[in-house]
Every structure is written in structure tokens, then in C-alpha cells.
Design a protein around this motif. Sequence first.
Motif, short mmCIF file in Angstrom:
data_model
loop_
_atom_site.label_atom_id
_atom_site.label_comp_id
_atom_site.label_asym_id
_atom_site.label_seq_id
_atom_site.Cartn_x
_atom_site.Cartn_y
_atom_site.Cartn_z
N PRO A 37 21.42 50.58 25.57
CA PRO A 37 21.61 50.81 27.06
C PRO A 37 22.82 50.13 26.84
CG PRO A 37 19.50 50.39 26.20
CD PRO A 37 20.03 50.26 25.10
N GLY A 38 23.81 50.19 28.17
CA GLY A 38 24.95 49.08 28.57
C GLY A 38 24.49 48.13 28.81
N SER A 39 22.98 47.88 29.25
CA SER A 39 22.93 46.61 30.22
C SER A 39 22.10 45.82 28.93
CB SER A 39 22.09 46.37 31.25
OG SER A 39 20.74 47.16 30.65
N LEU A 40 21.84 45.83 28.32
CA LEU A 40 21.37 45.11 26.84
C LEU A 40 22.44 45.13 25.90
CD1 LEU A 40 19.05 43.90 25.05
CD2 LEU A 40 18.97 46.49 24.02
N VAL A 41 23.11 45.78 25.60
CA VAL A 41 24.46 45.56 24.89
C VAL A 41 25.38 44.10 25.43
CG1 VAL A 41 26.47 46.44 24.54
CG2 VAL A 41 24.66 47.83 23.73
N ASP A 42 25.04 44.44 26.59
CA ASP A 42 25.81 42.97 28.04
C ASP A 42 25.18 41.24 27.42
OD1 ASP A 42 27.92 44.73 28.71
OD2 ASP A 42 27.42 45.53 30.92
N GLY A 43 23.81 41.70 27.47
CA GLY A 43 23.14 40.36 27.37
C GLY A 43 22.99 39.70 25.43
N MET A 44 24.01 40.93 24.59
CA MET A 44 24.15 40.69 23.25
C MET A 44 25.36 40.71 22.66
SD MET A 44 21.86 44.20 21.32
CE MET A 44 22.04 43.28 19.64
N ILE A 45 25.94 40.55 23.80
CA ILE A 45 27.62 40.19 23.38
C ILE A 45 27.94 39.08 23.73
CG2 ILE A 45 29.97 40.96 24.30
CD1 ILE A 45 29.36 42.67 22.50
N ILE A 46 26.85 38.61 25.30
CA ILE A 46 27.65 37.41 25.86
C ILE A 46 27.07 36.32 24.71
CG2 ILE A 46 26.75 35.76 27.47
CD1 ILE A 46 29.01 37.49 28.27
N ALA A 47 25.27 36.54 23.50
CA ALA A 47 24.91 36.24 23.13
C ALA A 47 25.86 35.86 21.75
CB ALA A 47 23.78 36.91 22.35
N LEU A 48 27.21 36.71 21.48
CA LEU A 48 27.02 36.76 20.58
C LEU A 48 28.69 35.80 20.46
CD1 LEU A 48 28.21 37.56 17.32
CD2 LEU A 48 29.42 40.05 18.62
N LEU A 49 29.23 35.76 21.49
CA LEU A 49 30.55 35.16 22.15
C LEU A 49 29.53 33.25 21.84
CD1 LEU A 49 32.82 34.46 23.47
CD2 LEU A 49 31.56 34.62 25.56
N ALA A 50 28.56 32.84 22.43
CA ALA A 50 27.88 31.84 22.23
C ALA A 50 28.08 31.62 20.96
CB ALA A 50 26.87 31.17 22.83
N ALA A 51 27.25 32.35 19.60
CA ALA A 51 27.01 31.77 18.11
C ALA A 51 28.03 32.04 17.69
CB ALA A 51 26.27 33.56 17.87
N LEU A 52 29.83 33.04 18.11
CA LEU A 52 30.96 32.48 17.27
C LEU A 52 31.48 31.27 17.47
CD1 LEU A 52 32.76 35.92 18.77
CD2 LEU A 52 31.63 35.49 15.98
N SER A 53 31.08 30.04 17.99
CA SER A 53 30.48 28.51 18.03
C SER A 53 30.24 28.58 17.75
CB SER A 53 32.03 28.68 19.74
OG SER A 53 30.87 28.87 20.58
N GLY A 54 28.83 28.67 17.89
CA GLY A 54 27.88 28.08 17.17
C GLY A 54 27.26 26.87 17.98
N ALA A 55 27.46 27.90 19.14
CA ALA A 55 26.96 27.45 20.73
C ALA A 55 26.94 25.90 21.25
CB ALA A 55 25.39 27.10 20.50
N ILE A 56 28.79 25.29 20.49
CA ILE A 56 28.62 24.37 20.16
C ILE A 56 29.37 23.87 22.05
CG2 ILE A 56 31.24 24.22 19.47
CD1 ILE A 56 31.29 21.80 17.92
N HIS A 57 29.75 24.61 22.80
CA HIS A 57 30.21 25.02 23.84
C HIS A 57 29.62 24.99 24.78
CE1 HIS A 57 34.17 27.33 21.66
NE2 HIS A 57 34.43 25.71 21.79
N VAL A 94 23.49 24.96 30.91
CA VAL A 94 23.60 26.33 30.64
C VAL A 94 23.41 27.39 30.94
CG1 VAL A 94 22.22 26.91 28.09
CG2 VAL A 94 23.80 24.57 28.81
N ILE A 95 22.00 27.41 31.45
CA ILE A 95 21.44 28.56 31.92
C ILE A 95 22.45 29.80 32.98
CG2 ILE A 95 19.85 29.93 33.33
CD1 ILE A 95 17.74 27.47 32.42
N LEU A 96 22.47 28.98 34.03
CA LEU A 96 23.51 29.21 35.22
C LEU A 96 24.48 30.12 34.07
CD1 LEU A 96 23.26 26.34 37.65
CD2 LEU A 96 22.11 28.62 37.43
N VAL A 97 25.72 29.06 33.64
CA VAL A 97 27.06 29.56 33.22
C VAL A 97 26.04 31.20 32.23
CG1 VAL A 97 28.49 29.51 30.96
CG2 VAL A 97 27.55 28.23 32.90
N ILE A 98 25.80 31.38 30.72
CA ILE A 98 25.18 31.95 30.17
C ILE A 98 24.52 33.32 31.44
CG2 ILE A 98 22.60 33.68 28.83
CD1 ILE A 98 22.91 30.82 27.62
N MET A 99 23.72 33.04 32.56
CA MET A 99 23.42 34.22 33.51
C MET A 99 24.76 35.10 34.02
SD MET A 99 19.72 32.44 35.72
CE MET A 99 19.90 33.88 37.27
N LEU A 100 25.54 33.53 35.11
CA LEU A 100 26.99 34.26 35.60
C LEU A 100 27.84 35.17 34.95
CD1 LEU A 100 27.13 30.68 37.61
CD2 LEU A 100 26.97 33.01 38.67
#
Length: 225
Positions: A37-57, A94-100
Motif C-alpha cells: 500500500p502507498g501509505s506504508l511505502v511512503d513510511g518505508m521511504i522516509i525510513a530509507l532516507l534516514a538510513a542512507l546517511s546512517g541517521a547521522i543527520h 526527531v519525532i516531529l521531523v519524521i512525522m512531518l
Amino acid sequence: KVSDEEVGNSMRYFPLVGLGMGVGLAAARLVLAAALPGSLVDGMIIALLAALSGAIHLDGLADTADGIAGGKDREGRLRIMKEPHIGAIGAVWVILVIMLKYGALLALSGRLKYQALLLVPMIGRWAQMLVTYRSEYAGLSRGIGFTFTRQLTMPVVLCNSLLVGACAYYLFSIKGALIALVILAACRAYAAYFRRALGGITGDVLGAATELAETAALILLVVRF
């Protein structure tokens, strides 16, 4: 061994690295959307965006928020930012940024999601460049941010700004160009704030800049204007 000069000069490639990340994110979403489902995919993409930089940002965002909220003066803020543990304020940010980010990506429709994924990581890494330019290093000990402040030049900033502006215009027309201008102005204001609060920037401040710029860009893409 990589020299300090080579590390500092690597910043000139940051927006291109962001574009490469965006291509990877768009490709990953295309594959995942075929089965989930698209909503789940969008959440996974946001997680992947963080993971690509090792969550350092995200770590930099948390440390910066804790330092600014908890420190009474420059030294106190910097000491808090160096602590290895995350505080309540940092966790909330961190929570606010991920949610937004998730909410904004979810609000975009169809092709716009893919265009946003191409642009947003690029803008996030360009933001580091904008904040670094003409800033002093403020850390209590010498970190990677010191090298960046010593190596970044006006021609590099100008060329990368034209590149980001051109990509933003190509992907979103006038709206994209306006968003790039808003991010540019916000980053310079952000740098000015930390000159007053800390006497300059640190690696954590740069990481926070990436997260905030990405979030702002996604939200602005949702706004109708």
C-alpha cells in the motif's frame, strides 16, 4: 589516509550525492509500490532516507535541539551537544521531523512523489553548504565541520546553487525555483542565528540543517501557490 583538504573539498559534491540518493529513493518506491500500500511505502521511504546517511543527520538534529534548549551560554550548549545521550527535547524534534516528512510525502500525489524524492535529498545537502559558507567553526574540539568551513569557496557555492535551482525549476517549474530561494534565505538566517547562539557552526548544526531543509522543502511542495 584521506587528508583534511580532501574531506573539506568533498562538500562540493554534496548536492550531487543528494541527487544520487534521490534517484535511489525513487527507484525503491517504484519497486515497493508494486506490492505494498502507498501509505506504508511512503513510511518505508522516509525510513530509507534516514538510513542512507546512517541517521547521522537526525542525531545532529537531536543534539542541536538539546543544546539550544538546555544550555544557558555558548559553552553550556556545546557541552550538551557533545553528550552521547539524547534528551527529551531532541527526541521530540526527531519525532516531529519524521512525522512531518511522512505526512508531506503522503500528501503528494502520483508523479509528484517521485519528483519530490529526486529534489529533497539534494536540497538537504545543499543546505549544509549554504550554512557552512562564511561561517566559523564553533565546536569545543576540532571536528569535521572545521574542515568544511576552511575549504568551502564562493565559486563552489554558486555553481551548486545554480545546479540545485536548475533541478528545482526543471522538476517543479516556478514553484521549485521559489522553494529553492526560500531554502537559501532560511539557511542564511539559520547560519546567522548560530553565529549568535554558538559563535558559529558544528557538525551537529549541519546535520540539523539537512533535516530541517528536507522537511521544509517537502512541506512547501504540498502548499498550493
